[in-house]
Structures are given as C-alpha cells and as structure tokens.
Design a protein around this motif. Structure first.
Motif, PDB file in Angstrom:
ATOM      1  N   MET A   1       0.829  -1.195   0.000  1.00  0.00           N
ATOM      2  CA  MET A   1       0.000   0.000   0.000  1.00  0.00           C
ATOM      3  C   MET A   1       0.866   1.250   0.000  1.00  0.00           C
ATOM      4  O   MET A   1       1.898   1.318   0.670  1.00  0.00           O
ATOM      5  N   LYS A   2       0.425   2.248  -0.746  1.00  0.00           N
ATOM      6  CA  LYS A   2       1.037   3.566  -0.723  1.00  0.00           C
ATOM      7  C   LYS A   2       0.023   4.531  -0.120  1.00  0.00           C
ATOM      8  O   LYS A   2      -1.079   4.694  -0.633  1.00  0.00           O
ATOM      9  N   LEU A   3       0.430   5.166   0.976  1.00  0.00           N
ATOM     10  CA  LEU A   3      -0.453   6.038   1.737  1.00  0.00           C
ATOM     11  C   LEU A   3       0.125   7.444   1.793  1.00  0.00           C
ATOM     12  O   LEU A   3       1.322   7.620   2.025  1.00  0.00           O
ATOM     13  N   ALA A   4      -0.734   8.438   1.576  1.00  0.00           N
ATOM     14  CA  ALA A   4      -0.334   9.837   1.742  1.00  0.00           C
ATOM     15  C   ALA A   4      -1.110  10.424   2.905  1.00  0.00           C
ATOM     16  O   ALA A   4      -2.293  10.126   3.083  1.00  0.00           O
ATOM     17  N   VAL A   5      -0.446  11.239   3.698  1.00  0.00           N
ATOM     18  CA  VAL A   5      -1.104  11.910   4.814  1.00  0.00           C
ATOM     19  C   VAL A   5      -0.961  13.413   4.621  1.00  0.00           C
ATOM     20  O   VAL A   5       0.155  13.947   4.642  1.00  0.00           O
ATOM     21  N   VAL A   6      -2.076  14.073   4.396  1.00  0.00           N
ATOM     22  CA  VAL A   6      -2.096  15.527   4.209  1.00  0.00           C
ATOM     23  C   VAL A   6      -2.079  16.191   5.588  1.00  0.00           C
ATOM     24  O   VAL A   6      -2.788  15.769   6.495  1.00  0.00           O
ATOM     25  N   ALA A   7      -1.281  17.245   5.723  1.00  0.00           N
ATOM     26  CA  ALA A   7      -1.087  17.925   7.012  1.00  0.00           C
ATOM     27  C   ALA A   7      -0.443  16.960   8.005  1.00  0.00           C
ATOM     28  O   ALA A   7      -0.829  16.875   9.170  1.00  0.00           O
ATOM     29  N   ALA A   8       0.563  16.259   7.541  1.00  0.00           N
ATOM     30  CA  ALA A   8       1.196  15.199   8.331  1.00  0.00           C
ATOM     31  C   ALA A   8       1.950  15.723   9.545  1.00  0.00           C
ATOM     32  O   ALA A   8       2.183  14.969  10.495  1.00  0.00           O
ATOM     33  N   ASN A   9       2.332  16.987   9.544  1.00  0.00           N
ATOM     34  CA  ASN A   9       3.089  17.516  10.677  1.00  0.00           C
ATOM     35  C   ASN A   9       2.222  17.792  11.898  1.00  0.00           C
ATOM     36  O   ASN A   9       2.746  18.008  12.995  1.00  0.00           O
ATOM     37  N   GLY A  10       0.911  17.796  11.722  1.00  0.00           N
ATOM     38  CA  GLY A  10       0.018  18.030  12.847  1.00  0.00           C
ATOM     39  C   GLY A  10      -0.011  16.841  13.799  1.00  0.00           C
ATOM     40  O   GLY A  10       0.526  15.771  13.509  1.00  0.00           O
ATOM     41  N   LYS A  11      -0.669  17.014  14.946  1.00  0.00           N
ATOM     42  CA  LYS A  11      -0.678  15.965  15.965  1.00  0.00           C
ATOM     43  C   LYS A  11      -1.364  14.698  15.471  1.00  0.00           C
ATOM     44  O   LYS A  11      -0.848  13.592  15.649  1.00  0.00           O
ATOM     45  N   ALA A  12      -2.532  14.847  14.865  1.00  0.00           N
ATOM     46  CA  ALA A  12      -3.230  13.666  14.351  1.00  0.00           C
ATOM     47  C   ALA A  12      -2.473  13.071  13.174  1.00  0.00           C
ATOM     48  O   ALA A  12      -2.287  11.854  13.077  1.00  0.00           O
ATOM     49  N   GLY A  13      -2.025  13.927  12.259  1.00  0.00           N
ATOM     50  CA  GLY A  13      -1.322  13.451  11.077  1.00  0.00           C
ATOM     51  C   GLY A  13      -0.049  12.703  11.415  1.00  0.00           C
ATOM     52  O   GLY A  13       0.227  11.635  10.864  1.00  0.00           O
TER      53      GLY A  13
ATOM     54  N   GLY B   1       5.005  -0.970   8.285  1.00  0.00           N
ATOM     55  CA  GLY B   1       5.666  -1.262   7.026  1.00  0.00           C
ATOM     56  C   GLY B   1       4.991  -0.694   5.804  1.00  0.00           C
ATOM     57  O   GLY B   1       5.320  -1.085   4.671  1.00  0.00           O
ATOM     58  N   ILE B   2       4.085   0.250   5.999  1.00  0.00           N
ATOM     59  CA  ILE B   2       3.397   0.888   4.877  1.00  0.00           C
ATOM     60  C   ILE B   2       4.277   1.985   4.290  1.00  0.00           C
ATOM     61  O   ILE B   2       4.987   2.692   5.017  1.00  0.00           O
ATOM     62  N   ASP B   3       4.234   2.130   2.977  1.00  0.00           N
ATOM     63  CA  ASP B   3       4.972   3.180   2.281  1.00  0.00           C
ATOM     64  C   ASP B   3       4.187   4.487   2.440  1.00  0.00           C
ATOM     65  O   ASP B   3       3.092   4.629   1.899  1.00  0.00           O
ATOM     66  N   VAL B   4       4.750   5.435   3.175  1.00  0.00           N
ATOM     67  CA  VAL B   4       4.023   6.646   3.543  1.00  0.00           C
ATOM     68  C   VAL B   4       4.703   7.893   2.991  1.00  0.00           C
ATOM     69  O   VAL B   4       5.925   8.053   3.088  1.00  0.00           O
ATOM     70  N   THR B   5       3.891   8.777   2.428  1.00  0.00           N
ATOM     71  CA  THR B   5       4.357  10.097   2.002  1.00  0.00           C
ATOM     72  C   THR B   5       3.664  11.156   2.842  1.00  0.00           C
ATOM     73  O   THR B   5       2.430  11.195   2.912  1.00  0.00           O
ATOM     74  N   ALA B   6       4.434  11.997   3.489  1.00  0.00           N
ATOM     75  CA  ALA B   6       3.897  13.113   4.262  1.00  0.00           C
ATOM     76  C   ALA B   6       3.735  14.311   3.333  1.00  0.00           C
ATOM     77  O   ALA B   6       4.697  14.729   2.683  1.00  0.00           O
TER      78      ALA B   6
ATOM     79  N   VAL C   1      -5.486   8.413   0.638  1.00  0.00           N
ATOM     80  CA  VAL C   1      -5.024   9.707   1.127  1.00  0.00           C
ATOM     81  C   VAL C   1      -5.773  10.004   2.418  1.00  0.00           C
ATOM     82  O   VAL C   1      -7.000   9.959   2.463  1.00  0.00           O
ATOM     83  N   VAL C   2      -5.033  10.286   3.477  1.00  0.00           N
ATOM     84  CA  VAL C   2      -5.637  10.683   4.747  1.00  0.00           C
ATOM     85  C   VAL C   2      -5.602  12.204   4.848  1.00  0.00           C
ATOM     86  O   VAL C   2      -4.536  12.813   4.724  1.00  0.00           O
ATOM     87  N   ASP C   3      -6.760  12.799   5.064  1.00  0.00           N
ATOM     88  CA  ASP C   3      -6.852  14.243   5.231  1.00  0.00           C
ATOM     89  C   ASP C   3      -6.860  14.554   6.723  1.00  0.00           C
ATOM     90  O   ASP C   3      -7.867  14.376   7.405  1.00  0.00           O
ATOM     91  N   ALA C   4      -5.715  15.020   7.231  1.00  0.00           N
ATOM     92  CA  ALA C   4      -5.596  15.364   8.647  1.00  0.00           C
ATOM     93  C   ALA C   4      -5.535  16.875   8.850  1.00  0.00           C
ATOM     94  O   ALA C   4      -5.035  17.356   9.868  1.00  0.00           O
ATOM     95  N   PHE C   5      -6.058  17.616   7.880  1.00  0.00           N
ATOM     96  CA  PHE C   5      -6.030  19.079   7.960  1.00  0.00           C
ATOM     97  C   PHE C   5      -6.832  19.571   9.158  1.00  0.00           C
ATOM     98  O   PHE C   5      -7.909  19.054   9.466  1.00  0.00           O
ATOM     99  N   GLY C   6      -6.317  20.592   9.804  1.00  0.00           N
ATOM    100  CA  GLY C   6      -7.045  21.221  10.894  1.00  0.00           C
ATOM    101  C   GLY C   6      -6.814  22.711  10.910  1.00  0.00           C
ATOM    102  O   GLY C   6      -5.690  23.172  10.686  1.00  0.00           O
ATOM    103  N   ALA C   7      -7.876  23.465  11.152  1.00  0.00           N
ATOM    104  CA  ALA C   7      -7.774  24.916  11.331  1.00  0.00           C
ATOM    105  C   ALA C   7      -8.567  25.247  12.592  1.00  0.00           C
ATOM    106  O   ALA C   7      -9.683  24.744  12.776  1.00  0.00           O
ATOM    107  N   PHE C   8      -8.017  26.090  13.446  1.00  0.00           N
ATOM    108  CA  PHE C   8      -8.637  26.292  14.753  1.00  0.00           C
ATOM    109  C   PHE C   8      -8.936  27.754  15.084  1.00  0.00           C
ATOM    110  O   PHE C   8      -9.741  28.028  15.967  1.00  0.00           O
TER     111      PHE C   8
END
Length: 209
Positions: A1-13, A24-29, A61-68
């Motif tokens: 699996m190839k997984l991308a995490v959007v807003a990866a630097n955040g706590k959830a991401g 062992g998943i191939d991850v792109t931040a 693609v995981v969307d971990a975007f957050g605006a507060f």
C-alpha cells in the motif's frame, strides 16, 4: 500500500504516519513546511495546490487538515472540497480525520452532539463547520471517501493501548461509560480502515476500549 497523509506535521497526522510506518506501509507526508514525521517520503506543497496528478500514485489519502482560529474555520470546507475535486472518479480512497460534534445523539439522526446543552460553547464553531463539511462530503458520490470521527474526548497525549471500538454514526461510550480515545489509538483505527478498504461513502467513529 502507498499512503499519503495531508497535514502530516500536525498531531493527528504525525500519529497516523507513525502507525502506518511502524506497520511497514509506504508513507508520504504532504506538508507545507519541512517534514517532521517518520514518513519515508515527503511532498512539500500547500494542500490547496495539490493536483490530481500529485495524488494519483496513492492507494489512500488521509486528510488530517485542521484549522482552529475562528477566521480560518471555513478552510475545513474549502480544503475538503479541493481534495474531493482532485480525487473525483479516482480509485484512490479519501479518509478524513473528522470531528465528534457531528455524531448523532438520537436514533432518528436529527440531533447532533454539538447541539447538546452541555457541549462546550468554545468548541461549537469548529464543530459546526466540520458538520457542514461532512454534509457536503456526503454529496460526493464520485469520491471514495470515508469520514472517521473520534470519541468526544480526543486525547492528543493519551496512552496507546492498542485497542479501540469501531462504531457508526451515533455518539457512544465504552463499557466504562466513557467516550474518549488517544490520538495513538485513533491512528490504529485509521490505518486499519485504510488497509481494509471498507466503509466507502460512510461515516464511522472510533472510541477507546
């Protein structure tokens, strides 16, 4: 699996990245600034500049975007719309880190947790815009989306127990009467969902066991 995490630097991401990498998943931040996660790869790009070509290589693609900040809250809707537009008619799944305020508190699904009398007023504006974002997401039949709500008490520094309960659209508690989950245990559920490929066009929720 190839997984991308959007807003990866955040706590959830970053918690989701760590869980995926550990398995062992191939991850792109996907980050706006320098990658601070454990992902093997990174794409330094603003979410709103992402293109269909950028996201095409990924299975999910995981969307971990957050605006507060109050003035930034509408970006929850505009950012999700942009991701949906780029993933329209694609095989790539979109998994959204959602909110708990939109969980239903009645069997008829007419009342949401955010409208409860004891819901924190300072959390209401964010919960309202995230609820509206979910309603817009429900209309995107051309996107293979899954919306993942956490428990009401979403604990950034909570312990990783390795366990969670998978629930549906309604607010629920565990056997101890608690609706809480750590970011680390939520990440387990999110990665499980990415791997299973289930719950397309559905909202699910995760609570700590």
């Amino acid at each position: 699996m190839k997984l991308a995490v959007v807003a990866a630097n955040g706590k959830a991401g970053s918690a989701i990245v760590k869980e995926a990498v550990d398995r062992g998943i191939d991850v792109t931040a996907i980050v706006r600034h320098e990658n601070r996660t454990e992902a093997q790869h990174s794409l330094r790009k603003d979410l709103f500049d992402l293109t269909a070509a950028d996201l095409k290589p990924f299975d999910a693609v995981v969307d971990a975007f957050g605006a507060f900040k109050l003035e930034d809250l509408p970006e929850h809707m505009t950012s999700l719309k942009h991701l949906c537009d780029q993933l329209a008619y694609s095989k790539t799944r979109l998994l959204v880190v959602g909110g708990a305020g939109s969980l239903y508190t009645d069997p008829g699904h007419n009342q949401e947790l955010k409208d409860s009398a004891d819901f924190p007023r300072d959390a209401y504006p964010l919960s309202k815009i995230m609820s509206q974002s979910l309603e817009q997401l429900r209309l995107r039949e051309e996107v293979r989306w899954t919306y993942v709500s956490p428990a009401a008490d979403f604990r950034a520094n909570g312990t990783r127990t390795g366990k969670y309960l998978l629930r549906g659209e309604e607010y629920s508690t565990n056997d101890n009467g608690e609706s809480a989950i750590s970011y680390a245990d939520y990440a387990i559920g999110m990665v499980d969902e990415a791997l299973s490929g289930g719950h397309i066009h559905e909202r699910i929720s995760l609570i700590g066991a």
